[in-house]
Enzyme design. Structure first.
Site, PDB file in Angstrom:
ATOM      1  N   VAL A  11       0.827  -1.210   0.000  1.00 20.28           N
ATOM      2  CA  VAL A  11       0.000   0.000   0.000  1.00 20.28           C
ATOM      3  C   VAL A  11       0.867   1.268   0.000  1.00 20.28           C
ATOM      4  O   VAL A  11       0.644   2.187  -0.782  1.00 20.28           O
ATOM      5  CB  VAL A  11      -0.960  -0.009   1.208  1.00 20.28           C
ATOM      6  CG1 VAL A  11      -1.603   1.354   1.412  1.00 20.28           C
ATOM      7  CG2 VAL A  11      -2.040  -1.060   0.992  1.00 20.28           C
ATOM      8  N   LYS A 157      -6.473  -3.027  -5.057  1.00 22.47           N
ATOM      9  CA  LYS A 157      -6.340  -4.485  -5.149  1.00 22.47           C
ATOM     10  C   LYS A 157      -4.933  -4.798  -5.627  1.00 22.47           C
ATOM     11  O   LYS A 157      -4.486  -4.209  -6.629  1.00 22.47           O
ATOM     12  CB  LYS A 157      -7.324  -5.062  -6.180  1.00 22.47           C
ATOM     13  CG  LYS A 157      -8.772  -4.789  -5.896  1.00 22.47           C
ATOM     14  CD  LYS A 157      -9.667  -5.425  -6.952  1.00 22.47           C
ATOM     15  CE  LYS A 157      -9.662  -4.724  -8.306  1.00 22.47           C
ATOM     16  NZ  LYS A 157     -10.206  -3.365  -8.325  1.00 22.47           N
ATOM     17  N   LYS A 210     -14.109   0.327   5.714  1.00 18.28           N
ATOM     18  CA  LYS A 210     -13.107  -0.561   5.113  1.00 18.28           C
ATOM     19  C   LYS A 210     -13.360  -2.021   5.494  1.00 18.28           C
ATOM     20  O   LYS A 210     -13.345  -2.919   4.650  1.00 18.28           O
ATOM     21  CB  LYS A 210     -11.709  -0.121   5.557  1.00 18.28           C
ATOM     22  CG  LYS A 210     -10.590  -1.044   5.137  1.00 18.28           C
ATOM     23  CD  LYS A 210     -10.401  -1.102   3.634  1.00 18.28           C
ATOM     24  CE  LYS A 210      -9.512  -2.273   3.260  1.00 18.28           C
ATOM     25  NZ  LYS A 210      -9.308  -2.402   1.828  1.00 18.28           N
ATOM     26  N   PHE A 255     -17.361 -10.699  -8.369  1.00 22.22           N
ATOM     27  CA  PHE A 255     -17.025 -11.344  -7.093  1.00 22.22           C
ATOM     28  C   PHE A 255     -17.971 -12.476  -6.711  1.00 22.22           C
ATOM     29  O   PHE A 255     -18.333 -12.632  -5.553  1.00 22.22           O
ATOM     30  CB  PHE A 255     -16.995 -10.280  -5.978  1.00 22.22           C
ATOM     31  CG  PHE A 255     -15.597 -10.150  -5.443  1.00 22.22           C
ATOM     32  CD1 PHE A 255     -14.665  -9.399  -6.118  1.00 22.22           C
ATOM     33  CD2 PHE A 255     -15.205 -10.820  -4.296  1.00 22.22           C
ATOM     34  CE1 PHE A 255     -13.357  -9.315  -5.663  1.00 22.22           C
ATOM     35  CE2 PHE A 255     -13.905 -10.741  -3.842  1.00 22.22           C
ATOM     36  CZ  PHE A 255     -12.985  -9.992  -4.516  1.00 22.22           C
ATOM     37  N   GLY A 259     -14.343 -21.019  -5.826  1.00 19.79           N
ATOM     38  CA  GLY A 259     -12.934 -21.398  -5.968  1.00 19.79           C
ATOM     39  C   GLY A 259     -12.457 -22.158  -4.754  1.00 19.79           C
ATOM     40  O   GLY A 259     -13.260 -22.708  -3.985  1.00 19.79           O
ATOM     41  N   CYS A 266      -5.503  -9.405   3.264  1.00 24.21           N
ATOM     42  CA  CYS A 266      -6.606  -8.561   3.756  1.00 24.21           C
ATOM     43  C   CYS A 266      -7.834  -9.330   4.214  1.00 24.21           C
ATOM     44  O   CYS A 266      -8.195  -9.256   5.385  1.00 24.21           O
ATOM     45  CB  CYS A 266      -6.987  -7.551   2.679  1.00 24.21           C
ATOM     46  SG  CYS A 266      -5.671  -6.345   2.408  1.00 24.21           S
ATOM     47  N   LYS A 269      -7.584 -11.634   7.471  1.00 26.37           N
ATOM     48  CA  LYS A 269      -7.290 -10.917   8.722  1.00 26.37           C
ATOM     49  C   LYS A 269      -8.372  -9.886   9.043  1.00 26.37           C
ATOM     50  O   LYS A 269      -8.701  -9.673  10.211  1.00 26.37           O
ATOM     51  CB  LYS A 269      -5.894 -10.269   8.655  1.00 26.37           C
ATOM     52  CG  LYS A 269      -5.839  -8.884   8.036  1.00 26.37           C
ATOM     53  CD  LYS A 269      -4.513  -8.201   8.299  1.00 26.37           C
ATOM     54  CE  LYS A 269      -4.315  -6.983   7.418  1.00 26.37           C
ATOM     55  NZ  LYS A 269      -5.290  -5.910   7.572  1.00 26.37           N
ATOM     56  N   LYS A 328      -3.531 -14.763  -5.447  1.00 26.54           N
ATOM     57  CA  LYS A 328      -4.335 -14.512  -6.648  1.00 26.54           C
ATOM     58  C   LYS A 328      -3.371 -14.129  -7.765  1.00 26.54           C
ATOM     59  O   LYS A 328      -2.169 -13.986  -7.522  1.00 26.54           O
ATOM     60  CB  LYS A 328      -5.367 -13.411  -6.401  1.00 26.54           C
ATOM     61  CG  LYS A 328      -4.752 -12.049  -6.129  1.00 26.54           C
ATOM     62  CD  LYS A 328      -5.843 -10.991  -6.096  1.00 26.54           C
ATOM     63  CE  LYS A 328      -5.252  -9.628  -5.833  1.00 26.54           C
ATOM     64  NZ  LYS A 328      -6.267  -8.579  -5.830  1.00 26.54           N
ATOM     65  N   ARG A 335       0.628 -14.315   1.397  1.00 23.07           N
ATOM     66  CA  ARG A 335       0.060 -14.286   2.748  1.00 23.07           C
ATOM     67  C   ARG A 335      -1.307 -14.983   2.732  1.00 23.07           C
ATOM     68  O   ARG A 335      -2.159 -14.640   1.929  1.00 23.07           O
ATOM     69  CB  ARG A 335      -0.065 -12.834   3.244  1.00 23.07           C
ATOM     70  CG  ARG A 335       1.300 -12.233   3.589  1.00 23.07           C
ATOM     71  CD  ARG A 335       1.205 -10.790   4.036  1.00 23.07           C
ATOM     72  NE  ARG A 335       1.090  -9.872   2.928  1.00 23.07           N
ATOM     73  CZ  ARG A 335       1.112  -8.530   3.054  1.00 23.07           C
ATOM     74  NH1 ARG A 335       1.240  -7.986   4.238  1.00 23.07           N
ATOM     75  NH2 ARG A 335       1.005  -7.755   1.989  1.00 23.07           N
TER      76      ARG A 335
HETATM   77  N1  LIG Z   1      -2.032  -5.224   0.528  1.00 22.89           N
HETATM   78  C1  LIG Z   1      -3.229  -4.826   0.143  1.00 22.89           C
HETATM   79  O1  LIG Z   1      -3.746  -5.211  -0.889  1.00 22.89           O
HETATM   80  C2  LIG Z   1      -3.985  -3.825   0.988  1.00 22.89           C
HETATM   81  C3  LIG Z   1      -5.091  -3.161   0.446  1.00 22.89           C
HETATM   82  C4  LIG Z   1      -5.780  -2.242   1.224  1.00 22.89           C
HETATM   83  C5  LIG Z   1      -5.376  -2.013   2.539  1.00 22.89           C
HETATM   84  N2  LIG Z   1      -4.321  -2.698   3.057  1.00 22.89           N
HETATM   85  C6  LIG Z   1      -3.909  -2.403   4.421  1.00 22.89           C
HETATM   86  O2  LIG Z   1      -2.795  -1.530   4.373  1.00 22.89           O
HETATM   87  C7  LIG Z   1      -1.892  -1.811   5.438  1.00 22.89           C
HETATM   88  C8  LIG Z   1      -0.534  -2.141   4.868  1.00 22.89           C
HETATM   89  O3  LIG Z   1      -0.626  -3.305   4.105  1.00 22.89           O
HETATM   90  P1  LIG Z   1       0.553  -3.797   3.150  1.00 22.89           P
HETATM   91  O4  LIG Z   1       0.047  -4.964   2.419  1.00 22.89           O
HETATM   92  O5  LIG Z   1       1.099  -2.638   2.408  1.00 22.89           O
HETATM   93  O6  LIG Z   1       1.639  -4.274   4.266  1.00 22.89           O
HETATM   94  P2  LIG Z   1       3.162  -4.613   4.038  1.00 22.89           P
HETATM   95  O7  LIG Z   1       3.500  -5.608   5.092  1.00 22.89           O
HETATM   96  O8  LIG Z   1       3.426  -4.931   2.614  1.00 22.89           O
HETATM   97  O9  LIG Z   1       3.912  -3.257   4.347  1.00 22.89           O
HETATM   98  C9  LIG Z   1       4.002  -2.651   5.602  1.00 22.89           C
HETATM   99  C10 LIG Z   1       5.361  -1.977   5.722  1.00 22.89           C
HETATM  100  O10 LIG Z   1       5.391  -1.176   6.904  1.00 22.89           O
HETATM  101  C11 LIG Z   1       6.715  -1.213   7.411  1.00 22.89           C
HETATM  102  N3  LIG Z   1       6.687  -0.722   8.789  1.00 22.89           N
HETATM  103  C12 LIG Z   1       6.244  -1.334   9.909  1.00 22.89           C
HETATM  104  N4  LIG Z   1       6.357  -0.516  10.971  1.00 22.89           N
HETATM  105  C13 LIG Z   1       6.877   0.647  10.522  1.00 22.89           C
HETATM  106  C14 LIG Z   1       7.213   1.892  11.144  1.00 22.89           C
HETATM  107  N5  LIG Z   1       7.003   2.100  12.432  1.00 22.89           N
HETATM  108  N6  LIG Z   1       7.741   2.855  10.379  1.00 22.89           N
HETATM  109  C15 LIG Z   1       7.940   2.670   9.071  1.00 22.89           C
HETATM  110  N7  LIG Z   1       7.629   1.525   8.419  1.00 22.89           N
HETATM  111  C16 LIG Z   1       7.105   0.525   9.140  1.00 22.89           C
HETATM  112  C17 LIG Z   1       7.115  -2.669   7.217  1.00 22.89           C
HETATM  113  O11 LIG Z   1       8.524  -2.818   7.274  1.00 22.89           O
HETATM  114  C18 LIG Z   1       6.533  -2.956   5.837  1.00 22.89           C
HETATM  115  O12 LIG Z   1       7.454  -2.683   4.816  1.00 22.89           O
HETATM  116  C19 LIG Z   1      -2.532  -2.945   6.218  1.00 22.89           C
HETATM  117  O13 LIG Z   1      -3.279  -2.408   7.262  1.00 22.89           O
HETATM  118  C20 LIG Z   1      -3.433  -3.603   5.210  1.00 22.89           C
HETATM  119  O14 LIG Z   1      -4.530  -4.252   5.814  1.00 22.89           O
HETATM  120  C21 LIG Z   1      -3.604  -3.571   2.297  1.00 22.89           C
END
Ligand SMILES: NC(=O)c1ccc[n+]([C@@H]2O[C@H](COP(=O)([O-])OP(=O)(O)OC[C@H]3O[C@@H](n4cnc5c(N)ncnc54)[C@H](O)[C@@H]3O)[C@@H](O)[C@H]2O)c1
Length: 440
Positions: A11, A157, A210, A255, A259, A266, A269, A328, A335
């Site tokens: 993100v 996504k 969300k 959706f 499958g 996401c 969790k 996917k 994850r």
């Molecule tokens: N991945 C998705 O498709 C998606 C979509 C929408 C929302 N989200 C939400 O967004 C958030 C992030 O998801 P993600 O998939 O990008 O996670 P991710 O694990 O890919 O990235 C998180 C990053 O944050 C860093 N981090 C942790 N603590 C930190 C700090 N104190 N300072 C700086 N960096 C720090 C980690 O090292 C990591 O690189 C989550 O809450 C997730 O639920 C994810």
């Protein structure tokens, strides 16, 4: 605008790159030095279509920077995005330690007005926790610096993240102060030139929106998976049923695919965390979502069960080709991927496996380090060698129309277990395959 993005994962990196793309000056902070090193050297730590080029373009233009320096990051942006992970804690609730650490780091160093934006998916009430953490740090320093906290959940996504960020369906802004709303409107104006997609609401509603969105999507999937299992027993085809109900505009086609279960960082969790929040903070049992989760946990074992039903509970001496490891298509993210459960089920029954995925094999090696009965192939065809059957777990485009003649000639027995309903059952059965899909 000057923007800091805290957390440079799926993100954070996408948000940072897209915000730089429209002209902002963006600093992406991460605590993981290896990630920042890769980014500074011109690479990217994840697979996301189009991201590498966008990152490079904006770094070259001097608008996108990467750092592990917490103090510099706190000074850099007026808008501070918190995009760190919120993984499930042991009890299923969202683990907030990264979010509070990020907030404290801002409070420790900020010297002027900041708009602090929660972009991570966080439980209702998190904005209050972020505010309290900031106030505590400011008090420790004996300073009174103004700030606003905004909830701006992200709906991108993986696999289509850039498109989603650049052309969002909606931009949710939860906020109780007008100045911060003005900042958010200005920030997002370049992403909604055609018409206004910004929906302003109170913070708690934004935080809940969300979870509600992901919970609804997960519900559609589990609903279809249960009906698929029923369709199989009743001799119906879930794909026909899908088309039949999708044609109702109140239901729609999106959706509704049956499958082998949903995975990813996401849905699993977020469903868990919402159930937990409801129970702990409101004393409410979310019965529908509890069933959605249970149905999905079971669905991830449907392929393993079908394979054992066909080849026997003891799979010693059996070898399987696995197409797809990512949760996917178009991502390397594993994850909570269904492939993990399938692999573990087959290994537990004594089988050996050769897997192929266009981008997730490096990630799989981390998930199953040194597993002697799991090997990897360079191509989807190479994965078939000596296999008793093919198991399809991820719906990559390149699996949609394989060379069935080669497939049949290479497999020891012409059996396909298809966890994503990729093929027309009549067509593959006419070609002499035994085709075991989901709900067909
Ligand atoms: N991945 C998705 O498709 C998606 C979509 C929408 C929302 N989200 C939400 O967004 C958030 C992030 O998801 P993600 O998939 O990008 O996670 P991710 O694990 O890919 O990235 C998180 C990053 O944050 C860093 N981090 C942790 N603590 C930190 C700090 N104190 N300072 C700086 N960096 C720090 C980690 O090292 C990591 O690189 C989550 O809450 C997730 O639920 C994810």
């Amino acid at each position: 605008m000057k923007i800091t993005v805290i957390g440079t994962g799926y993100v954070g990196l996408v948000s940072g790159a897209c915000l730089a793309e429209v002209g902002n000056d963006v600093l992406c902070l991460d605590v993981d030095p290896a990630k920042i090193k890769t980014l500074k050297e011109g690479g990217i730590p994840i697979f996301e279509p189009g991201l590498q080029e966008m990152v490079r373009r904006n770094v070259d233009a001097g608008r996108l920077h990467f750092s592990t320096d917490v103090e510099a990051a706190a000074h850099f942006g007026t808008i501070m995005f918190i995009a760190v992970g919120t993984p499930p804690g042991e009890d299923g609730s969202a683990d907030m330690k990264y979010v509070t650490a990020a907030a404290r780091n801002i409070g420790r160093y900020m010297t002027d007005y900041k708009v602090i934006v929660d972009k991570s998916t966080v439980p209702v009430g998190t904005a209050d926790i972020v505010k309290a953490a900031l106030n505590e740090e400011l008090e420790k320093r004996g300073v009174k610096t103004p700030f606003s906290v905004v909830s701006n959940p992200e709906f991108l996504k993986e696999g289509a993240a850039i498109e989603d960020f650049m052309k969002p369906d909606r931009i949710i802004v939860g906020c109780d102060d007008d100045q911060a709303v003005l900042y958010m409107r200005a920030l997002y104006a370049p992403f909604q030139r055609n018409h206004d997609r910004l929906i302003v609401m109170d913070i708690r509603s934004a935080e809940l929106t969300k979870y509600a969105a992901n919970a609804m999507l997960a519900t559609r999937i589990s609903f279809m998976n249960e009906l698929a299992n029923l369709a199989e027993k009743l001799g119906a085809d879930i794909e026909s049923v899908r088309k039949g109900i999708g044609s109702d505009p109140r239901i729609g086609y999106d959706f509704l695919y049956a499958g082998a279960g949903y995975g990813g960082s996401c849905f699993p969790k977020d469903v868990k965390a919402l159930i937990k929040t409801a129970a702990d903070d409101a004393g409410i049992e979310l019965k529908v979502l509890t069933a959605v989760e249970a149905a999905n946990d079971a669905q991830k074992h449907v392929l393993g069960t079908k394979i054992k039903a066909r080849f026997g509970a003891d799979l010693k001496g059996k070898h399987f080709a696995l197409w797809g490891l990512a949760f996917k298509a178009n991502t390397d993210d594993m994850r909570e991927a269904t492939s993990r459960e399938v692999i573990m089920d087959l290994l537990a029954a004594g089988a050996t496996l050769t897997a192929y995925d266009p981008v997730a094999m490096a990630e799989a090696r981390h998930c199953f380090p040194g597993e002697p009965r799991l090997s990897y192939a360079d191509s989807q065809t190479a994965a078939l060698a000596n296999a008793d059957a093919l198991v399809i777990v991820t719906e990559w485009k390149e699996f949609r129309s394989p060379d069935f003649a080669t497939l049949k000639a290479t497999l020891k027995s012409p059996v396909i277990f298809d966890g994503r309903n990729m093929y027309d059952p009549r067509l593959v059965r006419d070609m002499g395959f035994e085709y075991l899909a989901i709900g067909r």
